[in-house]
Design a protein around this motif. Structure first.
Motif, PDB file in Angstrom:
ATOM      1  N   SER A  88       0.821  -1.211   0.000  1.00 58.45           N
ATOM      2  CA  SER A  88       0.000   0.000   0.000  1.00 58.45           C
ATOM      3  C   SER A  88       0.855   1.262   0.000  1.00 58.45           C
ATOM      4  O   SER A  88       1.609   1.522   0.942  1.00 58.45           O
ATOM      5  N   ALA A  89       0.707   2.075  -1.042  1.00 54.69           N
ATOM      6  CA  ALA A  89       1.421   3.349  -1.091  1.00 54.69           C
ATOM      7  C   ALA A  89       0.957   4.278   0.022  1.00 54.69           C
ATOM      8  O   ALA A  89       1.751   5.055   0.572  1.00 54.69           O
ATOM      9  N   GLY A  90      -0.328   4.207   0.382  1.00 55.75           N
ATOM     10  CA  GLY A  90      -0.844   5.044   1.450  1.00 55.75           C
ATOM     11  C   GLY A  90      -0.221   4.715   2.797  1.00 55.75           C
ATOM     12  O   GLY A  90       0.133   5.618   3.565  1.00 55.75           O
ATOM     13  N   MET A  91      -0.088   3.439   3.087  1.00 56.13           N
ATOM     14  CA  MET A  91       0.533   3.038   4.352  1.00 56.13           C
ATOM     15  C   MET A  91       2.004   3.441   4.382  1.00 56.13           C
ATOM     16  O   MET A  91       2.517   3.921   5.405  1.00 56.13           O
ATOM     17  N   LEU A  92       2.695   3.276   3.263  1.00 52.29           N
ATOM     18  CA  LEU A  92       4.103   3.662   3.210  1.00 52.29           C
ATOM     19  C   LEU A  92       4.278   5.173   3.362  1.00 52.29           C
ATOM     20  O   LEU A  92       5.255   5.638   3.951  1.00 52.29           O
ATOM     21  N   ALA A  93       3.330   5.935   2.822  1.00 50.10           N
ATOM     22  CA  ALA A  93       3.400   7.393   2.977  1.00 50.10           C
ATOM     23  C   ALA A  93       3.303   7.785   4.445  1.00 50.10           C
ATOM     24  O   ALA A  93       4.028   8.671   4.918  1.00 50.10           O
ATOM     25  N   GLU A  94       2.402   7.127   5.180  1.00 50.67           N
ATOM     26  CA  GLU A  94       2.289   7.417   6.613  1.00 50.67           C
ATOM     27  C   GLU A  94       3.558   7.013   7.344  1.00 50.67           C
ATOM     28  O   GLU A  94       4.039   7.737   8.229  1.00 50.67           O
ATOM     29  N   ALA A  95       4.124   5.857   6.999  1.00 47.28           N
ATOM     30  CA  ALA A  95       5.376   5.436   7.628  1.00 47.28           C
ATOM     31  C   ALA A  95       6.501   6.410   7.301  1.00 47.28           C
ATOM     32  O   ALA A  95       7.327   6.736   8.169  1.00 47.28           O
ATOM     33  N   GLY A  96       6.530   6.882   6.060  1.00 46.47           N
ATOM     34  CA  GLY A  96       7.568   7.825   5.664  1.00 46.47           C
ATOM     35  C   GLY A  96       7.487   9.138   6.413  1.00 46.47           C
ATOM     36  O   GLY A  96       8.511   9.750   6.727  1.00 46.47           O
ATOM     37  N   ARG A  97       6.260   9.579   6.709  1.00 43.72           N
ATOM     38  CA  ARG A  97       6.112  10.817   7.477  1.00 43.72           C
ATOM     39  C   ARG A  97       6.709  10.672   8.879  1.00 43.72           C
ATOM     40  O   ARG A  97       7.249  11.627   9.441  1.00 43.72           O
ATOM     41  N   GLN A  98       6.592   9.482   9.428  1.00 40.99           N
ATOM     42  CA  GLN A  98       7.082   9.276  10.787  1.00 40.99           C
ATOM     43  C   GLN A  98       8.586   9.073  10.835  1.00 40.99           C
ATOM     44  O   GLN A  98       9.247   9.510  11.789  1.00 40.99           O
ATOM     45  N   TYR A  99       9.139   8.395   9.814  1.00 42.03           N
ATOM     46  CA  TYR A  99      10.553   8.012   9.881  1.00 42.03           C
ATOM     47  C   TYR A  99      11.409   8.668   8.806  1.00 42.03           C
ATOM     48  O   TYR A  99      12.590   8.336   8.665  1.00 42.03           O
ATOM     49  N   GLY A 100      10.833   9.618   8.054  1.00 38.82           N
ATOM     50  CA  GLY A 100      11.592  10.253   6.986  1.00 38.82           C
ATOM     51  C   GLY A 100      12.835  10.967   7.444  1.00 38.82           C
ATOM     52  O   GLY A 100      13.823  11.078   6.707  1.00 38.82           O
TER      53      GLY A 100
END
Length: 243
Positions: A88-100
């Protein structure tokens, strides 16, 4: 639903009538406010047990990482790079916001766990996965496990918690059996399918599929969750090692 920040019943209905990928894209912004996120208590128990029984690790892989619940655990257990993989690109986007902000150590890859990219082969010492196996049909387990086996270095460990069988006729048994039946009806009459079942990942067949993929398999109790009346643990940590 679940909390003031969680999805509404209508939003869950729309997600449930979508594909797995699209459903999680829609759910992603509110996912961490639902019970679907892996509880910190489980993550802490797995981390503590891994630290005791499996030793140190260099690189870590979170298979079906979602919004990144397991990433902090891997950062503490692993000395080197940590990768989260999800469809899921949406789930990865949320993860990226947290760990970017930790891009030097953490990266995310969009991929189907049944066909992990060849670039990940022979890269990781530890792979974990939490709460995702209901999205794979039994016939898909060999491809899933073979890909994880290929991603691990020699001696690498694939670890995940697995619960004891539910007592036959218990409220939870009826709830999960009813849910699986409803999902089978939904997938028989509606497209695209949404694959999510609770009772398709029993220990015996899973162990056999892991061994067929080239792993040696052992389990250790997750003592944090206690034992059943017959003395067996409510939860075990399965350790599949590439040898």
């Amino acid at each position: 639903m679940f909390s003031s920040h969680g999805p509404s019943v209508r939003e869950l209905a729309v997600q449930g009538l979508s594909s797995v990928e699209r459903g999680y894209d829609l759910l992603a912004p509110k996912f961490d406010h639902t019970p679907f996120r892996t509880p910190d208590r489980m993550l802490d128990a797995v981390e503590e047990t891994l630290a005791q029984v499996a030793g140190g690790f260099d690189a870590g892989l979170d298979v079906c990482c979602g919004t990144g619940a397991g990433i902090d655990m891997l950062r503490r257990l692993c000395r080197g790079r940590v990768t989260g993989v999800d469809l899921s690109a949406g789930m990865l986007a949320e993860a990226g916001r947290q760990y970017g902000a930790d891009a030097e150590r953490v990266d995310f890859v969009r991929a189907d766990a049944r066909a992990l990219p060849a670039a990940l082969a022979d890269t990781y010492d530890l792979a974990v996965s939490f709460g995702a196996f209901g999205h794979f049909l039994p016939k898909e387990r060999p491809a899933l496990f073979s890909g994880i086996h290929a991603a691990l270095r020699e001696g690498g460990v694939f670890a995940f918690p697995i619960g004891a069988p539910l007592p036959l006729g218990s409220p939870v048994w009826w709830a999960t059996t009813g849910f699986d039946a409803a999902m089978r009806v939904r997938n028989a009459v509606w497209r695209p399918p949404f694959v999510m079942y609770y009772r398709t990942f029993p220990l015996g067949p899973v162990r056999a599929d892991l061994r067929a993929a080239g792993f040696t398999v052992e389990t250790v109790p997750l003592a944090h969750f206690g034992h059943r009346p017959d003395g067996t643990p409510h939860w075990r940590l399965l350790l599949a090692r590439r040898t």
